[in-house]
Design a protein around this motif. Structure first.
Motif, PDB file in Angstrom:
ATOM      1  N   UNK A 255      -0.268   0.741  13.699  1.00 29.90           N
ATOM      2  CA  UNK A 255       0.409   0.732  12.411  1.00 29.90           C
ATOM      3  C   UNK A 255      -0.615   0.732  11.288  1.00 29.90           C
ATOM      4  N   UNK A 256      -0.406   1.590  10.311  1.00 32.34           N
ATOM      5  CA  UNK A 256      -1.366   1.701   9.219  1.00 32.34           C
ATOM      6  C   UNK A 256      -1.243   0.503   8.284  1.00 32.34           C
ATOM      7  N   UNK A 257      -2.320   0.131   7.590  1.00 33.46           N
ATOM      8  CA  UNK A 257      -2.234  -0.950   6.606  1.00 33.46           C
ATOM      9  C   UNK A 257      -1.426  -0.541   5.381  1.00 33.46           C
ATOM     10  N   UNK A 258      -1.200   0.764   5.207  1.00 31.05           N
ATOM     11  CA  UNK A 258      -0.406   1.237   4.073  1.00 31.05           C
ATOM     12  C   UNK A 258       1.093   1.086   4.352  1.00 31.05           C
ATOM     13  N   UNK A 259       1.565   1.581   5.494  1.00 27.66           N
ATOM     14  CA  UNK A 259       2.942   1.355   5.912  1.00 27.66           C
ATOM     15  C   UNK A 259       4.015   2.133   5.175  1.00 27.66           C
ATOM     16  N   UNK A 260       3.651   3.157   4.384  1.00 28.70           N
ATOM     17  CA  UNK A 260       4.669   3.971   3.712  1.00 28.70           C
ATOM     18  C   UNK A 260       5.474   4.749   4.749  1.00 28.70           C
ATOM     19  N   UNK A 261       6.795   4.787   4.602  1.00 31.16           N
ATOM     20  CA  UNK A 261       7.676   5.471   5.543  1.00 31.16           C
ATOM     21  C   UNK A 261       7.348   6.958   5.590  1.00 31.16           C
ATOM     22  N   UNK A 262       7.163   7.477   6.799  1.00 23.18           N
ATOM     23  CA  UNK A 262       6.776   8.869   7.002  1.00 23.18           C
ATOM     24  C   UNK A 262       7.989   9.741   7.306  1.00 23.18           C
ATOM     25  N   UNK A 263       7.888  11.061   7.118  1.00 23.73           N
ATOM     26  CA  UNK A 263       8.965  11.962   7.537  1.00 23.73           C
ATOM     27  C   UNK A 263       9.204  11.823   9.041  1.00 23.73           C
TER      28      UNK A 263
END
Length: 245
Positions: A214-222
């Motif tokens: 899991x990325x530290x950014x965590x923005x929802x991806x397509x």
């Protein structure tokens, strides 16, 4: 000994059909065994569960924890701040309330929608302003979970520090007495049962980002979502906050 007689087509299907039914009965799990059980219901603890009323909104915790006592809970604001502060539940009630409807999207592919009520991060910044070198906040939670959010994400108009869900105070399962709702980030970036908010000067990996992919950014991806209230029927999403349903 009695002879079985001639094996006709009808007798063959009768015998094999009976065997199939017997085998299916042996291997088919008992209905009760297929249902999730909330082992924490009625106990002093709370943890991950998808049983009962939580089938409509799954509960995830890093590890089981004791339910928070509202009389003794405090929120600590420290780290890189000019004025460290400690707040009680009574203090949270003094902030101007704001409500929004949003969907919580989990990396496990499910999602659920709720109405959240709380206050913007700016209210806490007034009490404990960050130093110039601070870039984000590391959240410390009652289940020993840690998560990082940048100041930009916390200051976003759609981010709330939440005390109520669906017009009722947060339950222990949903993060009483305080959690973050950041609807354009995956669920693991929405810490709950918060005890401490620490200003930090660098992007910091949270608990799941340290041990999982899991990325530290965590923005929802397509990708694809499986909303619980629509029977987990798959829906394509473009990324970012889910507004379409």
């Amino acid at each position: 000994m009695r002879a079985f007689g001639r094996l006709t087509r009808r007798r063959f299907f009768k015998i094999t059909g009976g065997l199939a039914t017997l085998i299916a009965g042996l291997v088919r799990p008992h209905p009760a065994a297929t249902q999730e059980v909330d082992y924490f219901e009625g106990t002093d603890f709370v943890g991950k569960t998808r049983a009962g009323r939580h089938r409509e909104f799954y509960i995830n915790y890093w590890q089981p924890m004791r339910r928070i006592d509202p009389a003794t809970w405090t929120l600590t604001l420290d780290g890189l701040t000019e004025r460290p502060a400690t707040l009680s539940i009574k203090d949270l009630k003094t902030f101007p309330a704001k409500s929004m409807d949003s969907r919580l999207k989990c990396v496990e592919c499910w999602s659920a929608r709720a109405t959240w009520t709380g206050f913007p991060f700016s209210e806490l910044e007034k009490l404990a302003p960050p130093k110039p070198e601070a870039v984000g906040v590391l959240f410390h939670c009652a289940d020993e979970y840690k998560e990082y959010l940048s100041l930009d994400a916390l200051r976003h108009a759609r981010t709330l520090l939440v005390t109520h869900m669906n017009n009722a105070p947060l339950t222990d399962e949903h993060g009483f007495p305080l959690r973050v709702i950041c609807p354009f980030k995956y669920g693991y970036k929405n810490p709950k049962a918060i005890l401490r908010m620490e200003y930090v000067d660098r992007v910091t990996y949270g608990t799941w980002s340290k041990i999982g992919p899991y990325s530290p950014d965590g923005t929802i991806l397509p990708g694809t979502d499986h909303p619980l209230e629509f029977g987990k029927q798959p829906r394509r999403i473009p990324g970012g906050e889910i507004f379409d349903y």
